[in-house]
Every structure is written in C-alpha cells, then in structure tokens.
Design a protein around this motif. Structure first.
Motif, PDB file in Angstrom:
ATOM      1  N   LEU A  35       7.786  -7.249  41.804  1.00 27.60           N
ATOM      2  CA  LEU A  35       8.009  -7.221  40.365  1.00 27.60           C
ATOM      3  C   LEU A  35       7.322  -6.061  39.629  1.00 27.60           C
ATOM      4  O   LEU A  35       7.905  -5.500  38.695  1.00 27.60           O
ATOM      5  CB  LEU A  35       7.574  -8.557  39.768  1.00 27.60           C
ATOM      6  N   PRO A  36       6.094  -5.637  40.017  1.00 27.66           N
ATOM      7  CA  PRO A  36       5.431  -4.582  39.233  1.00 27.66           C
ATOM      8  C   PRO A  36       6.240  -3.301  39.101  1.00 27.66           C
ATOM      9  O   PRO A  36       6.290  -2.694  38.033  1.00 27.66           O
ATOM     10  CB  PRO A  36       4.135  -4.335  40.012  1.00 27.66           C
ATOM     11  N   VAL A  37       6.880  -2.863  40.195  1.00 26.19           N
ATOM     12  CA  VAL A  37       7.626  -1.608  40.112  1.00 26.19           C
ATOM     13  C   VAL A  37       8.856  -1.765  39.215  1.00 26.19           C
ATOM     14  O   VAL A  37       9.249  -0.827  38.513  1.00 26.19           O
ATOM     15  CB  VAL A  37       8.017  -1.122  41.524  1.00 26.19           C
ATOM     16  N   LEU A  38       9.442  -2.966  39.194  1.00 22.83           N
ATOM     17  CA  LEU A  38      10.573  -3.208  38.291  1.00 22.83           C
ATOM     18  C   LEU A  38      10.115  -3.224  36.836  1.00 22.83           C
ATOM     19  O   LEU A  38      10.791  -2.669  35.940  1.00 22.83           O
ATOM     20  CB  LEU A  38      11.240  -4.538  38.649  1.00 22.83           C
ATOM     21  N   LEU A  39       8.955  -3.823  36.593  1.00 22.47           N
ATOM     22  CA  LEU A  39       8.415  -3.838  35.232  1.00 22.47           C
ATOM     23  C   LEU A  39       8.012  -2.442  34.780  1.00 22.47           C
ATOM     24  O   LEU A  39       8.145  -2.087  33.600  1.00 22.47           O
ATOM     25  CB  LEU A  39       7.211  -4.781  35.166  1.00 22.47           C
ATOM     26  N   TRP A  40       7.538  -1.639  35.739  1.00 23.99           N
ATOM     27  CA  TRP A  40       7.149  -0.254  35.399  1.00 23.99           C
ATOM     28  C   TRP A  40       8.352   0.542  34.908  1.00 23.99           C
ATOM     29  O   TRP A  40       8.242   1.405  34.032  1.00 23.99           O
ATOM     30  CB  TRP A  40       6.530   0.395  36.629  1.00 23.99           C
ATOM     31  N   LEU A  41       9.526   0.256  35.469  1.00 26.55           N
ATOM     32  CA  LEU A  41      10.734   0.951  35.029  1.00 26.55           C
ATOM     33  C   LEU A  41      11.107   0.587  33.591  1.00 26.55           C
ATOM     34  O   LEU A  41      11.843   1.314  32.934  1.00 26.55           O
ATOM     35  CB  LEU A  41      11.903   0.610  35.963  1.00 26.55           C
ATOM     36  N   CYS A  42      10.614  -0.543  33.117  1.00 22.67           N
ATOM     37  CA  CYS A  42      10.899  -0.969  31.739  1.00 22.67           C
ATOM     38  C   CYS A  42       9.963  -0.309  30.726  1.00 22.67           C
ATOM     39  O   CYS A  42      10.257  -0.296  29.524  1.00 22.67           O
ATOM     40  CB  CYS A  42      10.778  -2.486  31.618  1.00 22.67           C
ATOM     41  N   TRP A  43       8.841   0.201  31.209  1.00 18.32           N
ATOM     42  CA  TRP A  43       7.836   0.742  30.286  1.00 18.32           C
ATOM     43  C   TRP A  43       8.227   2.151  29.838  1.00 18.32           C
ATOM     44  O   TRP A  43       8.513   3.007  30.675  1.00 18.32           O
ATOM     45  CB  TRP A  43       6.475   0.773  30.969  1.00 18.32           C
ATOM     46  N   PRO A  44       8.233   2.422  28.525  1.00 22.15           N
ATOM     47  CA  PRO A  44       8.623   3.755  28.044  1.00 22.15           C
ATOM     48  C   PRO A  44       7.626   4.828  28.499  1.00 22.15           C
ATOM     49  O   PRO A  44       6.414   4.669  28.348  1.00 22.15           O
ATOM     50  CB  PRO A  44       8.591   3.603  26.514  1.00 22.15           C
ATOM     51  N   ILE A  45       8.137   5.907  29.103  1.00 16.81           N
ATOM     52  CA  ILE A  45       7.330   7.063  29.510  1.00 16.81           C
ATOM     53  C   ILE A  45       7.994   8.321  28.954  1.00 16.81           C
ATOM     54  O   ILE A  45       9.195   8.536  29.148  1.00 16.81           O
ATOM     55  CB  ILE A  45       7.198   7.156  31.037  1.00 16.81           C
ATOM     56  N   ALA A  46       7.212   9.175  28.304  1.00 14.79           N
ATOM     57  CA  ALA A  46       7.782  10.342  27.623  1.00 14.79           C
ATOM     58  C   ALA A  46       7.869  11.571  28.521  1.00 14.79           C
ATOM     59  O   ALA A  46       8.877  12.270  28.549  1.00 14.79           O
ATOM     60  CB  ALA A  46       6.955  10.674  26.372  1.00 14.79           C
ATOM     61  N   GLY A  47       6.843  11.905  29.260  1.00  8.06           N
ATOM     62  CA  GLY A  47       6.796  13.149  30.029  1.00  8.06           C
ATOM     63  C   GLY A  47       7.768  13.168  31.189  1.00  8.06           C
ATOM     64  O   GLY A  47       7.901  12.188  31.921  1.00  8.06           O
ATOM     65  N   ALA A  49       7.573  14.928  33.973  1.00  9.44           N
ATOM     66  CA  ALA A  49       6.861  14.891  35.251  1.00  9.44           C
ATOM     67  C   ALA A  49       6.505  13.450  35.625  1.00  9.44           C
ATOM     68  O   ALA A  49       6.660  13.036  36.785  1.00  9.44           O
ATOM     69  CB  ALA A  49       5.594  15.740  35.181  1.00  9.44           C
ATOM     70  N   TRP A  50       6.038  12.679  34.649  1.00 11.00           N
ATOM     71  CA  TRP A  50       5.706  11.277  34.910  1.00 11.00           C
ATOM     72  C   TRP A  50       6.962  10.473  35.240  1.00 11.00           C
ATOM     73  O   TRP A  50       6.933   9.570  36.078  1.00 11.00           O
ATOM     74  CB  TRP A  50       5.002  10.668  33.705  1.00 11.00           C
ATOM     75  N   GLN A  51       8.068  10.802  34.584  1.00 11.23           N
ATOM     76  CA  GLN A  51       9.321  10.110  34.874  1.00 11.23           C
ATOM     77  C   GLN A  51       9.782  10.370  36.313  1.00 11.23           C
ATOM     78  O   GLN A  51      10.247   9.465  37.006  1.00 11.23           O
ATOM     79  CB  GLN A  51      10.409  10.546  33.891  1.00 11.23           C
ATOM     80  N   THR A 133      15.595   5.635  34.319  1.00 18.49           N
ATOM     81  CA  THR A 133      14.674   6.668  33.835  1.00 18.49           C
ATOM     82  C   THR A 133      15.275   7.431  32.673  1.00 18.49           C
ATOM     83  O   THR A 133      14.569   7.828  31.739  1.00 18.49           O
ATOM     84  CB  THR A 133      14.318   7.631  34.991  1.00 18.49           C
ATOM     85  N   ARG A 134      16.592   7.642  32.707  1.00 19.38           N
ATOM     86  CA  ARG A 134      17.254   8.419  31.651  1.00 19.38           C
ATOM     87  C   ARG A 134      17.575   7.597  30.413  1.00 19.38           C
ATOM     88  O   ARG A 134      17.952   8.146  29.389  1.00 19.38           O
ATOM     89  CB  ARG A 134      18.565   9.005  32.192  1.00 19.38           C
ATOM     90  N   MET A 135      17.474   6.278  30.524  1.00 18.68           N
ATOM     91  CA  MET A 135      17.782   5.409  29.381  1.00 18.68           C
ATOM     92  C   MET A 135      16.534   4.628  29.002  1.00 18.68           C
ATOM     93  O   MET A 135      16.428   3.423  29.275  1.00 18.68           O
ATOM     94  CB  MET A 135      18.933   4.454  29.735  1.00 18.68           C
ATOM     95  N   PRO A 136      15.532   5.330  28.436  1.00 15.03           N
ATOM     96  CA  PRO A 136      14.274   4.655  28.108  1.00 15.03           C
ATOM     97  C   PRO A 136      14.489   3.513  27.116  1.00 15.03           C
ATOM     98  O   PRO A 136      15.329   3.581  26.235  1.00 15.03           O
ATOM     99  CB  PRO A 136      13.423   5.770  27.508  1.00 15.03           C
ATOM    100  N   MET A 137      13.705   2.451  27.327  1.00  8.23           N
ATOM    101  CA  MET A 137      13.821   1.263  26.477  1.00  8.23           C
ATOM    102  C   MET A 137      12.801   1.332  25.355  1.00  8.23           C
ATOM    103  O   MET A 137      11.655   1.728  25.573  1.00  8.23           O
ATOM    104  CB  MET A 137      13.587  -0.004  27.306  1.00  8.23           C
ATOM    105  N   ALA A 138      13.246   0.928  24.203  1.00  6.36           N
ATOM    106  CA  ALA A 138      12.328   0.804  23.072  1.00  6.36           C
ATOM    107  C   ALA A 138      11.829  -0.632  23.034  1.00  6.36           C
ATOM    108  O   ALA A 138      12.564  -1.552  22.688  1.00  6.36           O
ATOM    109  CB  ALA A 138      13.043   1.163  21.765  1.00  6.36           C
ATOM    110  N   LEU A 139      10.577  -0.807  23.422  1.00  2.00           N
ATOM    111  CA  LEU A 139      10.039  -2.161  23.504  1.00  2.00           C
ATOM    112  C   LEU A 139       9.198  -2.484  22.280  1.00  2.00           C
ATOM    113  O   LEU A 139       8.237  -1.763  21.974  1.00  2.00           O
ATOM    114  CB  LEU A 139       9.166  -2.301  24.764  1.00  2.00           C
TER     115      LEU A 139
END
Length: 533
Positions: A35-47, A49-51, A133-139
C-alpha cells in the motif's frame, strides 16, 4: 476522479497478484506492505526529478509484487509448494545454470500464456504509473491527513519482521542467499553423514536376535504432557491413547516423568539421535547416530515427516534409506495435517524387509495451534469448563485462554494420529518376530500454565515437560517402570533396546528399561525444578 483511475488499477493488479500467491491473513499483510507505494503515487510532487524517481521506485516495487505473485502461483500449481520450502530450495541449490535453462525450456509451453499475461501486466503497470505521475491529484487537507494515517498503519506492518520478510524486494534476495547457504551446508553435512556412517561401522553394531523386527519411533512436536488426559489433564484430549493403554495394559508403558533437555526442535533431535553426545552445530567427530547404527546393523530405515525443515532433513532424515516429506509449506502458517502422512507410514510397514525402523516426525501441536487440526474440529471453543475456570482464577488473559482451547484441540487431533501409528504397528507384527513402538515429543509448550504466554518457553518447566510412551509386542514392562524419570536425550538408548541393538560403547545405565538405569537430572534454565512430577 480520472486522476485516481491509474492508482486504482495498480492497486487491483497488486491485489490480484497477492491473492494468487498468498492465502488468508498473509494476503492482507502483503497488501499492507504494498500500500505505501500506491499511496505515494497519490501524494502531489512538483519537481520533475522527484517525479521520475518516484516512477522508477513505484515500478520496481509494484513489479516485484506482480512477479512474486506469479512465481508463487506457479509453484503452488505445479508442486503445491512455497518458494522457501525445502523442496524448492533443495531443487534450486541442486540445479546448475544449464539445468535451469533446460527446465525453463521444457516448461515454456505451459508457461507461455502466463508469461505473456505477466509481461503485458508489467507494461501496463509502466503506463499506469506514467499516467499517475502526469495527472497530479489535488488533495484537500482532510485527504492528506487520511493518507498520513494510512501510511502510519503501513509503517507498523513494515516494522513487523515476520511480515516484512515476505516483501518481494526483501524476500527474493534473502531467498537467493538461502540457496547459496544451502549449497555450502550440503557439502558440510554430506561429509558429516559419511563420518557418522564410518563411526557406526567402527562400533560393530549387531541385532541380538535373528527374528524379524519392526520398530517405529513417533516424534511429536510441541506437546506438553500436562495437556494430555492420559497424564491426568481435565479436558478429554487423549481418549484414544487412554483406550489403548487399557487395552494393552502392561505392554504399553506411559512414562509419567518425561522431560526434554531442549526447548527447540533442532537441538532436541540432535541430542536424541546422538544419545545426548552432540549439539546441533557440532561436527560429527567420533559421536554415534542412531540411524547410522541401525542401518549398519541391517535395519532398513524410513523417515516420514510432516515438517519442512532443512536442518532436520540434512542432519537426520538423509541418513535414512527412504525419505518421505509430505509438507511443502515451511513455517508456522503451514496447514499440512499429520493424518496425511499415514498412507506413507502404511507403505513403509508393508515393506517386506525383515528389519524395519520407521521414524515418523509429526507437526503435532506446533504453533499456530488452530492449523494443526481439520477445520471444524474445535471441541473446546465454548470454554466454561474446569480448565477455563482454573485459568481465569489464575489471572490468565482471555487471549491466552483462547490459545489453550486451540492447543487442546490440536492435542486431541494429535492423539488420534499417534494412536493410529500404534495400531498400524500392531497390525504389521512380523511373523515369528517382534514389533515395538515409541512415542515422545521433542519439547513442550507454555500455554498459560505458569504465565501469560503461548509458545516455546525455554525459561519455564512447560517448555520441557513431554509425553513418552513405549510399546512392545513380546513382553510386559516392569510394574514400576512408569515412575522412573526419563530424559529425551537418552531416548536413543531405550530405542536401541527395543530394536535389540548392541554395539561397542553401549551405556545401559541410560536405558530407562534396563535394571542398571541410573537417572541423572539434566541442567535446565528453570529454577526449583522437580523432575519426579
């Protein structure tokens, strides 16, 4: 909503792979690890390189779960085995790269459809991660707090070593190291087994009679005699052994004060088969092994086991002429039932060899207790009896009382299997010969006897209190023999007596059936221990 679709699809793929490779509670544990890696994909990341880093890590992790599920499902379908079972580890350790390629080539037609499906799923996984990654979520803030709470729950799963070790990114590197270690151990154990056979030949073992002989040794697992009604326990856990003791009378001896000298299986069996002279990690040296002596004297030896344990297999079972291991699921979660090995025992007893020694290694009452009996056979679940009342009076926690119910149910099922092995031995009494049977457990188990604990217990007497029963076809036992204290690391001397086996270096004073038996209390890490009870 569209931003959630890739993550939901990835979650479904992980869940399907986990369900294919794991059962029941383990599947839920594995989902918490994924589950953690799936939840990480939900977290908004701007950079960017980090994406990119997140995409690589997410793909590697999710691919690990997908491949893990596919491999486990294949092994289960083809061999009914887990990847870390002795069967699979031994096959991998005994296979060269060329043989691996030949095996894969032979299996390719059967695996082709599954392989195409796996590769397609991996490709779609890459696409889904890219989309996520290309469709960041606004949480919103509440969603972020919920996400953090879920991550905290997953962190607890990762902190648990029994859970964490099954994570594919940890399990498979450890599995490869197990294969490497097993190859090294094999070389050493083969040398030691050869030395033990040479030691046996040098001792000139012989059987004191020309008559045919059939002897069975039944090894229980984690059985505390305090939980057997044969020994006075309040719950009816051993009705069949009680019936046999009444039927056989003086020919079936119940040793009332039997003790193991070890609280774990490998150490206990090492002592038993070496007559108390060898620890589990010692080299063979000049010590003797009961199975090597039996074979050298002309016995044909079988090892029939419901365990999946590489150490026991290499140190003891491989000294037998014939080895049958029915359990291919290592660890406490194995649901293999002891009754499933009775057909193998029957075949061994039916063999025409004039001298037979059959060693039967049961899973007994090893934790998890509730897996040691068929579903629905839980006669003590209601509680409310004298045992439950005594545990409540002693302040035992509710969860310990529930474990005791499961443990006692396991003992009752175990009673049926042990009794069946004796009946089978009687049925195969050789013409103009004799038969004998011995049952004991490797060690005991603490299940709320002296403290709130359920499991192995090297610090309490319950960890060492075991049953020991003897039967022979041609003579009654002495009336007072049942009161003699008995230790499992001397059991080999008694079994040798039942086999009519003699060799240079016999120590009759350690044979509980001999007139010169001289009891010596073992040194155990338990205070104020009274061995005559």
């Amino acid at each position: 909503m569209r931003a959630w679709i890739p993550v939901l699809l990835l979650g479904a793929a992980c869940a399907a792979a986990i369900a294919a490779g794991h059962d029941g509670r383990r599947a839920g544990q594995m989902m918490l690890l994924a589950l953690p890696v799936l939840l990480w994909l939900c977290w908004p990341i701007a950079g960017h390189a980090w994406q990119r880093l997140r995409a690589v890590v997410a793909f590697a992790t999710i691919a690990g779960f997908l491949i893990d599920g596919a491999l486990r499902a294949f092994l289960r379908h083809q061999y009914q085995a887990a990847p870390d079972s002795t069967l699979v580890l031994a096959a991998a350790a005994n296979t060269s790269p060329r043989e691996s390629i030949e095996y894969l080539s032979s299996q390719l037609p059967a695996m082709s459809a599954a392989l195409v499906a796996l590769l397609t799923t991996l490709a779609l996984t890459g696409v889904a991660i890219r989309r996520a990654t290309r469709m960041p979520m606004a949480l919103p803030r509440p969603a972020r707090l919920a996400l953090v709470a879920l991550l905290a729950l997953c962190a607890l799963a990762h902190l648990s070593k029994p859970w964490r070790r099954h994570h594919p990114l940890l399990f498979w590197p450890a599995w490869m190291q197990q294969v490497v270690d097993l190859r090294a151990v094999w070389g050493d154990q083969q040398v030691q087994r050869a030395q033990l056979m040479r030691n046996a030949l040098a001792a000139s073992p012989a059987v004191a009679t020309q008559a045919p002989s059939t002897v069975m040794l039944v090894l229980g697992e984690s059985v505390n005699r305090d939980n057997m009604s044969l020994y006075g326990y309040a719950r009816p856990t051993t009705p069949q052994l009680i019936a046999l003791s009444q039927e056989e009378r003086a020919r079936l001896l119940t040793l009332r004060h039997a003790w193991s000298t070890q609280a774990t299986t490998v150490a206990s069996l090492s002592g038993l088969f070496s007559f108390g002279e060898r620890d589990e990690d010692d080299p063979a040296g000049d010590t003797q092994h009961l199975l090597a002596l039996a074979r050298s004297a002309g016995y044909k030896v079988w090892w029939v086991s419901n365990h999946d344990d590489v150490a026991v297999d290499q140190q003891h079972a491989r000294l037998a002429d014939t080895v049958e291991m029915i359990n291919r699921q290592p660890g406490r979660s194995s649901g293999s039932l002891d009754g499933e090995l009775l057909d193998e025992v029957e075949q061994a007893l039916a063999d025409p060899s004039p001298r037979k020694l059959v060693v039967v290694h049961l899973l007994g009452a090893h934790p998890h207790y509730r897996l040691r009996m068929p579903p629905g056979e839980h006669p003590f679940d209601a509680g409310g009896d004298a045992v439950d009342a005594a545990m409540t009076r002693d302040g035992r926690a509710a969860w310990v009382r529930e474990f005791r119910q499961d443990y006692d149910a396991a003992i009752r099922y175990h009673d049926r299997i042990v009794a069946d092995t004796l009946r089978m031995t009687r049925r195969h009494l050789p013409a103009n010969g004799h038969a004998a049977w011995m049952f004991l457990s490797d060690h005991g188990q603490e299940v709320g006897h002296t403290l709130d604990h359920a499991g192995h217990s090297p610090a309490t007497a319950s960890g060492y209190r075991i049953p020991a029963l003897l039967w022979r076809s041609d003579a009654d036992f002495e009336a007072t023999a049942h009161a003699r204290p008995f230790r499992a690391d001397w059991a080999g001397w008694t079994l040798a007596d039942l086999m009519r086996l003699r060799w240079t270096g016999m120590r009759d004073e350690r044979n509980v059936l001999h007139p010169h038996y001289a009891w010596e209390p073992p040194v155990l890490p338990v205070k104020d221990l009274v061995f005559e009870r």
